[in-house]
Design a protein around this motif. Structure first.
Motif, PDB file in Angstrom:
ATOM      1  N   LEU A 187       0.829  -1.204   0.000  1.00  0.00           N
ATOM      2  CA  LEU A 187       0.000   0.000   0.000  1.00  0.00           C
ATOM      3  C   LEU A 187       0.864   1.255   0.000  1.00  0.00           C
ATOM      4  O   LEU A 187       0.545   2.244  -0.663  1.00  0.00           O
ATOM      5  CB  LEU A 187      -0.940  -0.009   1.203  1.00  0.00           C
ATOM      6  CG  LEU A 187      -2.003  -1.120   1.210  1.00  0.00           C
ATOM      7  CD1 LEU A 187      -2.841  -1.049   2.478  1.00  0.00           C
ATOM      8  CD2 LEU A 187      -2.894  -1.043  -0.023  1.00  0.00           C
ATOM      9  N   VAL A 188       1.964   1.221   0.725  1.00  0.00           N
ATOM     10  CA  VAL A 188       2.874   2.369   0.739  1.00  0.00           C
ATOM     11  C   VAL A 188       3.527   2.542  -0.629  1.00  0.00           C
ATOM     12  O   VAL A 188       3.612   3.660  -1.168  1.00  0.00           O
ATOM     13  CB  VAL A 188       3.950   2.196   1.832  1.00  0.00           C
ATOM     14  CG1 VAL A 188       5.039   3.260   1.698  1.00  0.00           C
ATOM     15  CG2 VAL A 188       3.311   2.274   3.225  1.00  0.00           C
ATOM     16  N   ALA A 189       3.978   1.419  -1.206  1.00  0.00           N
ATOM     17  CA  ALA A 189       4.666   1.481  -2.497  1.00  0.00           C
ATOM     18  C   ALA A 189       3.767   1.968  -3.617  1.00  0.00           C
ATOM     19  O   ALA A 189       4.234   2.583  -4.583  1.00  0.00           O
ATOM     20  CB  ALA A 189       5.239   0.104  -2.850  1.00  0.00           C
ATOM     21  N   THR A 190       2.462   1.727  -3.496  1.00  0.00           N
ATOM     22  CA  THR A 190       1.528   2.101  -4.557  1.00  0.00           C
ATOM     23  C   THR A 190       0.695   3.326  -4.196  1.00  0.00           C
ATOM     24  O   THR A 190      -0.257   3.659  -4.914  1.00  0.00           O
ATOM     25  CB  THR A 190       0.587   0.924  -4.871  1.00  0.00           C
ATOM     26  OG1 THR A 190      -0.075   0.498  -3.668  1.00  0.00           O
ATOM     27  CG2 THR A 190       1.362  -0.244  -5.456  1.00  0.00           C
ATOM     28  N   GLY A 191       1.050   4.007  -3.105  1.00  0.00           N
ATOM     29  CA  GLY A 191       0.343   5.217  -2.721  1.00  0.00           C
ATOM     30  C   GLY A 191      -1.095   4.990  -2.295  1.00  0.00           C
ATOM     31  O   GLY A 191      -1.958   5.837  -2.519  1.00  0.00           O
ATOM     32  N   GLN A 192      -1.377   3.848  -1.641  1.00  0.00           N
ATOM     33  CA  GLN A 192      -2.737   3.528  -1.227  1.00  0.00           C
ATOM     34  C   GLN A 192      -2.846   3.400   0.291  1.00  0.00           C
ATOM     35  O   GLN A 192      -3.612   2.594   0.803  1.00  0.00           O
ATOM     36  CB  GLN A 192      -3.190   2.207  -1.870  1.00  0.00           C
ATOM     37  CG  GLN A 192      -3.142   2.187  -3.383  1.00  0.00           C
ATOM     38  CD  GLN A 192      -3.589   0.847  -3.936  1.00  0.00           C
ATOM     39  OE1 GLN A 192      -4.772   0.500  -3.917  1.00  0.00           O
ATOM     40  NE2 GLN A 192      -2.629   0.068  -4.412  1.00  0.00           N
ATOM     41  N   ASN A 193      -2.084   4.204   1.008  1.00  0.00           N
ATOM     42  CA  ASN A 193      -2.061   4.097   2.475  1.00  0.00           C
ATOM     43  C   ASN A 193      -3.450   4.168   3.095  1.00  0.00           C
ATOM     44  O   ASN A 193      -3.727   3.498   4.093  1.00  0.00           O
ATOM     45  CB  ASN A 193      -1.197   5.211   3.072  1.00  0.00           C
ATOM     46  CG  ASN A 193       0.188   5.257   2.453  1.00  0.00           C
ATOM     47  OD1 ASN A 193       0.326   5.288   1.240  1.00  0.00           O
ATOM     48  ND2 ASN A 193       1.211   5.269   3.280  1.00  0.00           N
ATOM     49  N   ASP A 194      -4.320   4.994   2.516  1.00  0.00           N
ATOM     50  CA  ASP A 194      -5.652   5.205   3.089  1.00  0.00           C
ATOM     51  C   ASP A 194      -6.719   4.370   2.398  1.00  0.00           C
ATOM     52  O   ASP A 194      -7.915   4.695   2.483  1.00  0.00           O
ATOM     53  CB  ASP A 194      -6.028   6.685   2.986  1.00  0.00           C
ATOM     54  CG  ASP A 194      -5.063   7.581   3.750  1.00  0.00           C
ATOM     55  OD1 ASP A 194      -4.505   7.109   4.756  1.00  0.00           O
ATOM     56  OD2 ASP A 194      -4.867   8.739   3.339  1.00  0.00           O
ATOM     57  N   LEU A 195      -6.330   3.297   1.751  1.00  0.00           N
ATOM     58  CA  LEU A 195      -7.289   2.466   1.020  1.00  0.00           C
ATOM     59  C   LEU A 195      -8.406   1.988   1.946  1.00  0.00           C
ATOM     60  O   LEU A 195      -8.158   1.424   3.008  1.00  0.00           O
ATOM     61  CB  LEU A 195      -6.582   1.256   0.411  1.00  0.00           C
ATOM     62  CG  LEU A 195      -7.434   0.369  -0.495  1.00  0.00           C
ATOM     63  CD1 LEU A 195      -7.695   1.073  -1.824  1.00  0.00           C
ATOM     64  CD2 LEU A 195      -6.750  -0.979  -0.727  1.00  0.00           C
ATOM     65  N   SER A 196      -9.654   2.210   1.544  1.00  0.00           N
ATOM     66  CA  SER A 196     -10.798   1.790   2.354  1.00  0.00           C
ATOM     67  C   SER A 196     -11.218   0.373   1.993  1.00  0.00           C
ATOM     68  O   SER A 196     -10.848  -0.158   0.929  1.00  0.00           O
ATOM     69  CB  SER A 196     -11.985   2.740   2.143  1.00  0.00           C
ATOM     70  OG  SER A 196     -12.532   2.557   0.852  1.00  0.00           O
ATOM     71  N   LEU A 197     -11.985  -0.243   2.874  1.00  0.00           N
ATOM     72  CA  LEU A 197     -12.446  -1.609   2.643  1.00  0.00           C
ATOM     73  C   LEU A 197     -13.264  -1.710   1.361  1.00  0.00           C
ATOM     74  O   LEU A 197     -13.166  -2.692   0.622  1.00  0.00           O
ATOM     75  CB  LEU A 197     -13.287  -2.083   3.830  1.00  0.00           C
ATOM     76  CG  LEU A 197     -12.560  -2.227   5.166  1.00  0.00           C
ATOM     77  CD1 LEU A 197     -13.557  -2.599   6.251  1.00  0.00           C
ATOM     78  CD2 LEU A 197     -11.463  -3.267   5.094  1.00  0.00           C
ATOM     79  N   ASN A 198     -14.075  -0.702   1.085  1.00  0.00           N
ATOM     80  CA  ASN A 198     -14.936  -0.746  -0.093  1.00  0.00           C
ATOM     81  C   ASN A 198     -14.149  -0.698  -1.400  1.00  0.00           C
ATOM     82  O   ASN A 198     -14.673  -1.051  -2.457  1.00  0.00           O
ATOM     83  CB  ASN A 198     -15.927   0.427  -0.072  1.00  0.00           C
ATOM     84  CG  ASN A 198     -17.005   0.226   0.986  1.00  0.00           C
ATOM     85  OD1 ASN A 198     -17.290  -0.896   1.385  1.00  0.00           O
ATOM     86  ND2 ASN A 198     -17.599   1.318   1.450  1.00  0.00           N
ATOM     87  N   ALA A 199     -12.890  -0.250  -1.328  1.00  0.00           N
ATOM     88  CA  ALA A 199     -12.071  -0.148  -2.536  1.00  0.00           C
ATOM     89  C   ALA A 199     -11.325  -1.441  -2.847  1.00  0.00           C
ATOM     90  O   ALA A 199     -10.643  -1.528  -3.863  1.00  0.00           O
ATOM     91  CB  ALA A 199     -11.074   1.006  -2.389  1.00  0.00           C
ATOM     92  N   VAL A 200     -11.451  -2.438  -1.987  1.00  0.00           N
ATOM     93  CA  VAL A 200     -10.755  -3.716  -2.211  1.00  0.00           C
ATOM     94  C   VAL A 200     -11.624  -4.582  -3.112  1.00  0.00           C
ATOM     95  O   VAL A 200     -12.632  -5.148  -2.681  1.00  0.00           O
ATOM     96  CB  VAL A 200     -10.471  -4.434  -0.878  1.00  0.00           C
ATOM     97  CG1 VAL A 200      -9.727  -5.739  -1.136  1.00  0.00           C
ATOM     98  CG2 VAL A 200      -9.661  -3.538   0.040  1.00  0.00           C
ATOM     99  N   THR A 201     -11.236  -4.676  -4.373  1.00  0.00           N
ATOM    100  CA  THR A 201     -11.979  -5.436  -5.377  1.00  0.00           C
ATOM    101  C   THR A 201     -11.140  -6.601  -5.867  1.00  0.00           C
ATOM    102  O   THR A 201      -9.962  -6.735  -5.515  1.00  0.00           O
ATOM    103  CB  THR A 201     -12.334  -4.535  -6.559  1.00  0.00           C
ATOM    104  OG1 THR A 201     -11.103  -4.088  -7.177  1.00  0.00           O
ATOM    105  CG2 THR A 201     -13.129  -3.318  -6.113  1.00  0.00           C
ATOM    106  N   ILE A 202     -11.734  -7.431  -6.707  1.00  0.00           N
ATOM    107  CA  ILE A 202     -10.989  -8.552  -7.283  1.00  0.00           C
ATOM    108  C   ILE A 202      -9.837  -8.031  -8.146  1.00  0.00           C
ATOM    109  O   ILE A 202      -8.734  -8.596  -8.143  1.00  0.00           O
ATOM    110  CB  ILE A 202     -11.935  -9.452  -8.099  1.00  0.00           C
ATOM    111  CG1 ILE A 202     -12.874 -10.204  -7.150  1.00  0.00           C
ATOM    112  CG2 ILE A 202     -11.152 -10.443  -8.957  1.00  0.00           C
ATOM    113  CD1 ILE A 202     -13.858 -11.121  -7.833  1.00  0.00           C
TER     114      ILE A 202
END
Length: 413
Positions: A160-175
């Protein structure tokens, strides 16, 4: 003015006060008008906004913040206002759990928009790890399993840090997200099975979030994970064990054979077998039903373990063990590497078709005790295994002879 203070379930530095009051516009001249919301969170106000609740001006008491009287209309209005307060509190709590700014503007925006507030993936993962570590002892997972979960958390955080997604929410986790994460893991490079397991851990965390009403849907529930076939668990058959006992070998291989047989009949790790052979008397317990070896087995101390993990083995003395023990004291103990090298030569002579090591001997002991009639939970205790799933996965290798023997015992029933 009613003051409502929310103390979040998660630890934070201070209490977050939420004040919500209602009023009618002083400029209105209609008999029925909409109540306006006046919100302050942590002392910061926001511009008034509509509540969606109409009320007769004659019923509204601004000082008491309620519709007065016992009429059906007054009861409905007061219930709706109570629901609005609860809704604002729920939004504040969701913002806290999601580690989002608990501002007045955010509370107002989410209440008016009705969008769900999903916690951050990493924060929820951390909550799940805490739940695993605080489970009561019978259900708590093995230390090695907890370590794998912590390692899985670190890989996810790095991604997540490497891809700039530190604040990724649960709803954004897709297949699609999961497939990208899997490809990143494979490029580390990690093995297929381990990469698949790490993605599967994220799916389990989402299921945890779903069950705790932190999200409405686990989008990874339909994800198909690819695994490589597990390595086969091997042990000596009864025929191979008998051949090992009877074959003629040169002295170095004969020494290795004796140590291997002792492990096959006891399930002892090689270092433990050396310790017991050097002084067996203190470890043998005499019972009316027979003798047994009681040994405190030191499981391999992993780097992540703060303290070594011990297990108590209760090993019945088979006739073969009684015969071997007096002779073992006269034999030298080769190095661990040397022993396995000689077992490799014996493997060729036995034409085994699989690698013959000290681990093979320990697994052979598990199958042998089952064949001799010991129940599986007893064999787990003999081998000193804490986790029954480990026993099933690595030691429960049933020979054909076990089935045949059980058929013979049960034929008269």
């Amino acid at each position: 003015m009613d003051a409502i203070t929310l103390t979040p379930s998660l630890p934070i530095r201070k209490r977050v006060p939420l004040f919500l009051t209602f009023s009618l516009s002083p400029l209105g001249d209609q008999a029925v008008d909409e109540l306006q919301c006046h919100l302050r969170v942590d002392g910061s106000p926001v511009e008034a906004y509509g509540s969606g609740v109409p009320v007769l001006r004659s019923l509204w008491n601004d000082q008491r913040q309620c519709a007065e009287g016992t009429s059906a209309e007054a009861i409905i209005v007061n219930q709706l206002l109570s629901d609005i307060r609860a809704g604002h509190l729920a939004i504040l709590q969701a913002l806290i759990r999601a580690k989002r700014p608990c501002t007045t503007g955010n509370v107002k925006s989410y209440w008016l928009g009705g969008d769900p507030i999903a916690p951050q993936l990493l924060h929820t993962y951390d909550e799940y790890l805490t739940s695993l570590q605080t489970m009561p002892e019978p259900e708590r997972r093995a230390k090695s399993t907890l370590y794998k979960w912590e390692l899985s958390y670190r890989y996810l955080r790095n991604y997540l840090v490497a891809t700039g997604q530190n604040d990724l929410s649960l709803n954004a986790v897709t297949i699609g997200w999961a497939k990208n994460y899997y490809q990143w893991l494979r490029q580390r490079p990690l093995a297929i099975n381990f990469s698949t397991e790490l993605v599967g851990n994220v799916r389990e965390v989402l299921q945890f979030a779903l069950e705790n009403e932190l999200m409405d849907e686990n989008k990874l529930s339909a994800l198909k994970l690819t695994w490589q076939g597990a390595k086969p668990i091997t042990c000596l058959s009864l025929t191979q064990l008998k051949a090992l006992e009877q074959m003629t070998l040169p002295k170095p291989l004969d020494i290795a054979r004796h140590w291997a047989l002792l492990s096959c009949y006891t399930g002892l790790d090689y270092p433990d077998a050396i310790a017991i052979v050097s002084n067996p008397a203190p470890h043998i317990v005499r019972l009316p039903q027979g003798d047994k070896i009681v040994w405190q087995r030191l499981k391999v101390k992993q780097v992540h373990q703060a303290y070594p993990e011990w297990a108590i083995c209760h090993i019945p003395l088979l006739a073969e063990t009684r015969d071997l023990l007096p002779r073992m004291g006269q034999l030298r103990a080769p190095s661990f590497t040397g022993l396995n090298e000689n077992l490799k030569k014996i493997e060729t002579r036995l034409e085994l078709g699989f690698r013959f090591t000290t681990k093979t001997c320990r697994k052979t002991a598990g199958a042998l005790f089952i064949h001799r009639g010991y129940r599986m939970e007893a064999v787990q205790k003999i081998l000193g295994l804490k986790d029954f799933r480990t026993f099933q996965r690595h030691y429960l290798s049933t020979w054909q002879e076990v089935v045949d023997d059980n058929m013979e015992r049960l034929q008269d029933f």
